[in-house]
Design a protein around this motif. Structure first.
Motif, PDB file in Angstrom:
ATOM      1  N   GLY A 127       0.807  -1.203   0.000  1.00 14.94           N
ATOM      2  CA  GLY A 127       0.000   0.000   0.000  1.00 14.94           C
ATOM      3  C   GLY A 127       0.839   1.251   0.000  1.00 14.94           C
ATOM      4  N   TRP A 128       0.166   2.362  -0.223  1.00 16.08           N
ATOM      5  CA  TRP A 128       0.851   3.647  -0.250  1.00 16.08           C
ATOM      6  C   TRP A 128       0.609   4.376   1.054  1.00 16.08           C
ATOM      7  N   GLU A 129       1.672   4.913   1.608  1.00 16.28           N
ATOM      8  CA  GLU A 129       1.599   5.731   2.811  1.00 16.28           C
ATOM      9  C   GLU A 129       2.256   7.062   2.466  1.00 16.28           C
ATOM     10  N   ASN A 130       1.523   8.149   2.702  1.00 17.80           N
ATOM     11  CA  ASN A 130       2.095   9.463   2.380  1.00 17.80           C
ATOM     12  C   ASN A 130       3.410   9.674   3.121  1.00 17.80           C
ATOM     13  N   ASN A 131       4.253  10.499   2.551  1.00 19.04           N
ATOM     14  CA  ASN A 131       5.582  10.817   3.082  1.00 19.04           C
ATOM     15  C   ASN A 131       6.563   9.648   2.974  1.00 19.04           C
ATOM     16  N   LYS A 132       6.242   8.649   2.182  1.00 23.48           N
ATOM     17  CA  LYS A 132       7.157   7.539   1.909  1.00 23.48           C
ATOM     18  C   LYS A 132       7.517   7.581   0.434  1.00 23.48           C
ATOM     19  N   ALA A 133       8.719   7.171   0.108  1.00 20.52           N
ATOM     20  CA  ALA A 133       9.213   7.259  -1.270  1.00 20.52           C
ATOM     21  C   ALA A 133       8.787   6.091  -2.145  1.00 20.52           C
ATOM     22  N   SER A 134       8.307   5.026  -1.517  1.00 19.65           N
ATOM     23  CA  SER A 134       7.920   3.840  -2.280  1.00 19.65           C
ATOM     24  C   SER A 134       6.759   3.147  -1.568  1.00 19.65           C
ATOM     25  N   PRO A 135       6.123   2.204  -2.243  1.00 19.01           N
ATOM     26  CA  PRO A 135       5.037   1.468  -1.591  1.00 19.01           C
ATOM     27  C   PRO A 135       5.545   0.763  -0.330  1.00 19.01           C
ATOM     28  N   GLN A 136       4.645   0.594   0.617  1.00 23.39           N
ATOM     29  CA  GLN A 136       4.974  -0.060   1.880  1.00 23.39           C
ATOM     30  C   GLN A 136       4.451  -1.489   1.865  1.00 23.39           C
ATOM     31  N   THR A 137       5.178  -2.386   2.491  1.00 24.53           N
ATOM     32  CA  THR A 137       4.817  -3.792   2.543  1.00 24.53           C
ATOM     33  C   THR A 137       4.498  -4.153   3.986  1.00 24.53           C
ATOM     34  N   LEU A 138       3.281  -4.633   4.210  1.00 22.49           N
ATOM     35  CA  LEU A 138       2.862  -4.998   5.557  1.00 22.49           C
ATOM     36  C   LEU A 138       2.400  -6.447   5.568  1.00 22.49           C
ATOM     37  N   ALA A 139       2.960  -7.248   6.455  1.00 20.77           N
ATOM     38  CA  ALA A 139       2.535  -8.636   6.601  1.00 20.77           C
ATOM     39  C   ALA A 139       1.141  -8.644   7.208  1.00 20.77           C
ATOM     40  N   ILE A 140       0.216  -9.321   6.547  1.00 25.44           N
ATOM     41  CA  ILE A 140      -1.175  -9.347   6.999  1.00 25.44           C
ATOM     42  C   ILE A 140      -1.284  -9.876   8.432  1.00 25.44           C
ATOM     43  N   ASP A 141      -0.502 -10.899   8.763  1.00 18.09           N
ATOM     44  CA  ASP A 141      -0.597 -11.482  10.109  1.00 18.09           C
ATOM     45  C   ASP A 141      -0.041 -10.579  11.206  1.00 18.09           C
ATOM     46  N   ARG A 142       0.555  -9.466  10.837  1.00 16.00           N
ATOM     47  CA  ARG A 142       1.088  -8.506  11.817  1.00 16.00           C
ATOM     48  C   ARG A 142       0.141  -7.326  12.035  1.00 16.00           C
ATOM     49  N   ILE A 143      -0.966  -7.280  11.290  1.00 13.80           N
ATOM     50  CA  ILE A 143      -1.924  -6.187  11.424  1.00 13.80           C
ATOM     51  C   ILE A 143      -2.890  -6.533  12.555  1.00 13.80           C
ATOM     52  N   ASP A 144      -2.989  -5.646  13.562  1.00 11.36           N
ATOM     53  CA  ASP A 144      -3.869  -5.872  14.713  1.00 11.36           C
ATOM     54  C   ASP A 144      -5.334  -5.612  14.373  1.00 11.36           C
ATOM     55  N   SER A 145      -5.596  -4.536  13.665  1.00 11.39           N
ATOM     56  CA  SER A 145      -6.977  -4.198  13.331  1.00 11.39           C
ATOM     57  C   SER A 145      -6.993  -3.287  12.110  1.00 11.39           C
ATOM     58  N   LEU A 146      -8.154  -3.269  11.475  1.00 12.45           N
ATOM     59  CA  LEU A 146      -8.358  -2.434  10.291  1.00 12.45           C
ATOM     60  C   LEU A 146      -9.615  -1.612  10.474  1.00 12.45           C
ATOM     61  N   ARG A 147      -9.588  -0.423   9.937  1.00 12.95           N
ATOM     62  CA  ARG A 147     -10.807   0.379   9.866  1.00 12.95           C
ATOM     63  C   ARG A 147     -10.653   1.357   8.712  1.00 12.95           C
ATOM     64  N   GLU A 148     -11.784   1.748   8.165  1.00 10.83           N
ATOM     65  CA  GLU A 148     -11.754   2.702   7.071  1.00 10.83           C
ATOM     66  C   GLU A 148     -11.284   4.047   7.608  1.00 10.83           C
TER      67      GLU A 148
END
Length: 159
Positions: A27-48
């Motif tokens: 995904g893209w995170e502002n203020n980063k120079a390239s896309p970010q990679t996040l392991a799904i199993d490391r995500i605690d929670s999601l919300r819009e």
């Protein structure tokens, strides 16, 4: 990261990718120079998120970005990598390619060429072969693999 508590990030999802039996959100995170990679199993929670202003190239083919790499890590440069394998390991590498760009280097015994990003997953793949592979090019990758093997061999000096 494993060494700090969970924290909130605002990510615009671009792609889901599986590598080595693990799923990742790219995904893209502002203020980063390239896309970010996040392991799904490391995500605690999601919300819009109410954060709706992400600045990135919306026309880019993000899936295409992964065709020139092993794994999911955006680092290193797209380079020509030349690897020479031992005679007993080469038939395995020849029939089970490291990457779709792999070509056998003509007139060079047991040698393959890859056009690939030199990211951490490529380096780990090379290290899997231990003494059965030598990095011939690029010089920066050759030096990094050699330094890693020297550090690893230090664990066994007392044997």
């Amino acid at each position: 990261p494993f060494d700090r508590p969970a924290y909130e990030r605002h990510i615009f999802p671009l792609l889901l990718k599986e590598y080595n039996k693990r799923w990742f959100l790219i995904g893209w995170e502002n203020n980063k120079a390239s896309p970010q990679t996040l392991a799904i199993d490391r995500i605690d929670s999601l919300r819009e998120s109410q954060f709706d202003s992400f600045v990135f190239d919306r026309k880019a083919n993000w899936k295409r970005q992964f065709e020139d790499m092993i794994g999911v890590t955006f680092e290193g440069a797209l380079e020509t990598v030349i690897l020479r394998f031992s005679a007993n390991r080469f038939p395995y590498v020849e029939t089970k390619k490291l990457h779709k760009s792999q070509k056998v280097l003509e007139n060079q015994l047991c040698t393959v060429v890859l056009h690939i990003y030199t990211n951490r997953e490529l380096k780990a793949k090379i290290l899997e072969y231990g003494a059965d592979v030598e990095v011939l090019a690029p010089d920066s990758l050759r030096k990094e693999i050699a330094e890693t093997l020297l550090r690893a061999s230090a664990w066994y000096e007392s044997i």
